[in-house]
Every structure is written in C-alpha cells, then in structure tokens.
Write a protein that holds these residues in place. Structure first.
Motif, PDB file in Angstrom:
ATOM      1  N   ARG A 121       0.859  -1.180   0.000  1.00  0.00           N
ATOM      2  CA  ARG A 121       0.000   0.000   0.000  1.00  0.00           C
ATOM      3  C   ARG A 121       0.898   1.233   0.000  1.00  0.00           C
ATOM      4  N   HIS A 122       0.489   2.218  -0.768  1.00  0.00           N
ATOM      5  CA  HIS A 122       1.155   3.519  -0.763  1.00  0.00           C
ATOM      6  C   HIS A 122       0.115   4.605  -0.574  1.00  0.00           C
ATOM      7  N   VAL A 130      -4.875   6.818  -2.093  1.00  0.00           N
ATOM      8  CA  VAL A 130      -4.512   5.516  -1.547  1.00  0.00           C
ATOM      9  C   VAL A 130      -4.347   4.559  -2.720  1.00  0.00           C
ATOM     10  N   ILE A 131      -3.260   3.822  -2.706  1.00  0.00           N
ATOM     11  CA  ILE A 131      -3.008   2.824  -3.739  1.00  0.00           C
ATOM     12  C   ILE A 131      -2.777   1.482  -3.051  1.00  0.00           C
ATOM     13  N   VAL A 188      -6.413   2.435  -7.247  1.00  0.00           N
ATOM     14  CA  VAL A 188      -5.998   3.822  -7.036  1.00  0.00           C
ATOM     15  C   VAL A 188      -7.250   4.655  -6.820  1.00  0.00           C
ATOM     16  N   ARG A 189      -7.290   5.414  -5.708  1.00  0.00           N
ATOM     17  CA  ARG A 189      -8.461   6.235  -5.432  1.00  0.00           C
ATOM     18  C   ARG A 189      -8.118   7.318  -4.421  1.00  0.00           C
ATOM     19  N   PRO A 190      -8.931   8.401  -4.427  1.00  0.00           N
ATOM     20  CA  PRO A 190      -8.712   9.439  -3.417  1.00  0.00           C
ATOM     21  C   PRO A 190      -8.968   8.880  -2.022  1.00  0.00           C
ATOM     22  N   LYS A 246     -10.417   1.780 -11.602  1.00  0.00           N
ATOM     23  CA  LYS A 246     -10.756   0.618 -10.805  1.00  0.00           C
ATOM     24  C   LYS A 246      -9.523  -0.258 -10.827  1.00  0.00           C
ATOM     25  N   PRO A 247      -9.501  -1.290 -10.035  1.00  0.00           N
ATOM     26  CA  PRO A 247      -8.295  -2.136 -10.072  1.00  0.00           C
ATOM     27  C   PRO A 247      -8.002  -2.590 -11.501  1.00  0.00           C
TER      28      PRO A 247
END
Length: 171
Positions: free
Chosen positions: A85-86, A101-102, A125-127, A167-168
């Motif tokens: 996670r990053h 957030v990734i 990947v999303r806010p 989306k993923p």
C-alpha cells in the motif's frame, strides 16, 4: 520515483528482503512501470473530476503493514489482501495536498510454465476519504462505472466522463 538499481537493492536489504542483485534491472523496470500506471490513474481522476491536467506529486509514503479500510473490508469478505500500500500526496496547483490511496494486489497467475511470463498485478488507485470532496469523487466515479452509457465526454461539461473509470487494473 525512479530509484537506481543500487538504491532499490539497498532499500530491499534494509527492509529485510533477500534481494537478488542480478534481478535488480528487472525489478526496477517493473517498479517503474507500476509507478507510471499509478500516476496515470491519479492524473485520470484529477483531469476528469477536477479539470486538473498536471497535478504535482508532492510526496509518497509506503505503508505495506497498514491496510486501507477498503482492503480491510475486502479481506473480511474473503478476498486476498494487497501485498503493498502507498499513500501519494498531490497538489492541484492550489498549494493544498490531497492524498490518494493505492493498494497493490497480485494479479492472475500465468498458465505458462515459462519463467519469463509477464508480471501481473492489480492497482486500486483512489482518493483517500479525508474530506467530503473525496467521498463525492468516489461516488461520481462509481456511478460512471456502473452507468457508463449515461455519462459522456463533453468539453463544455466541467465534469466530463471517462471511457475507463479508475478501478483495479491488471498490468
């Protein structure tokens, strides 16, 4: 964002991984390709929802031991956990940091017995849900994903749709 092979090797050793110096050119290539795909998805969110063409990456933080709430929920419902996670912090040009957030997931295994099979992973990947705007952004993108024919691209529309909602994705 682009470590040298030696920097990557040193970082892996420092984190306790059994790093193979011979494999470092390939590992770094994969790392860089994943970062490029992640940045592409962050930019897609920013462009489509906020009309920001060139956000700036301010900083990033690796958080492999901390599951995001979404990853935690996925694991609770029987899905595999992410392997990393990053959190990436961006600036839209207004001086305010916004966090993404990734979550990194293992992709489908290749049916090939070939050791040179491509690496497969999914990126989510999303806010980060740090404020109400991020929640609205996620709702809008989910609606676009669920109802793709309703939203269309229009240069006069402040919030144009996208052809491939984040989306993923397998890379």
């Amino acid at each position: 964002m682009y470590p040298s092979e030696q920097q990557f090797y040193n970082a892996m050793r420092r984190k306790g991984y059994d790093a193979d110096a011979v494999a470092m050119p390939y590992v770094v290539q994969i790392h860089n390709a994943v970062n490029e795909q992640t940045w592409k998805e962050v930019r897609q969110w920013e462009k489509e929802l906020h009309n920001v063409e060139n956000p700036r990456l301010v900083r990033f933080l690796g958080r492999p031991e901390q599951r995001s709430p979404k990853a935690w929920w996925n694991v609770l419902t029987g899905k595999n956990p992410p392997f990393d996670r990053h959190d990436w912090y961006i600036d839209r040009g207004d001086g305010m940091e916004r966090r993404y957030v990734i979550d990194f997931y293992e992709g489908k295994s290749s049916s090939s017995c070939n050791n040179a099979a491509p690496v497969s992973m999914y990126l989510d990947v999303r806010p980060a849900l740090d404020d109400s705007q991020a929640l609205l952004d996620r709702i809008r993108m989910a609606a676009r994903d669920t109802l793709p024919g309703i939203f269309r691209s229009d240069n006069n529309n402040h919030h144009p749709s996208i052809s491939h909602p984040p989306k993923p994705k397998e890379i």
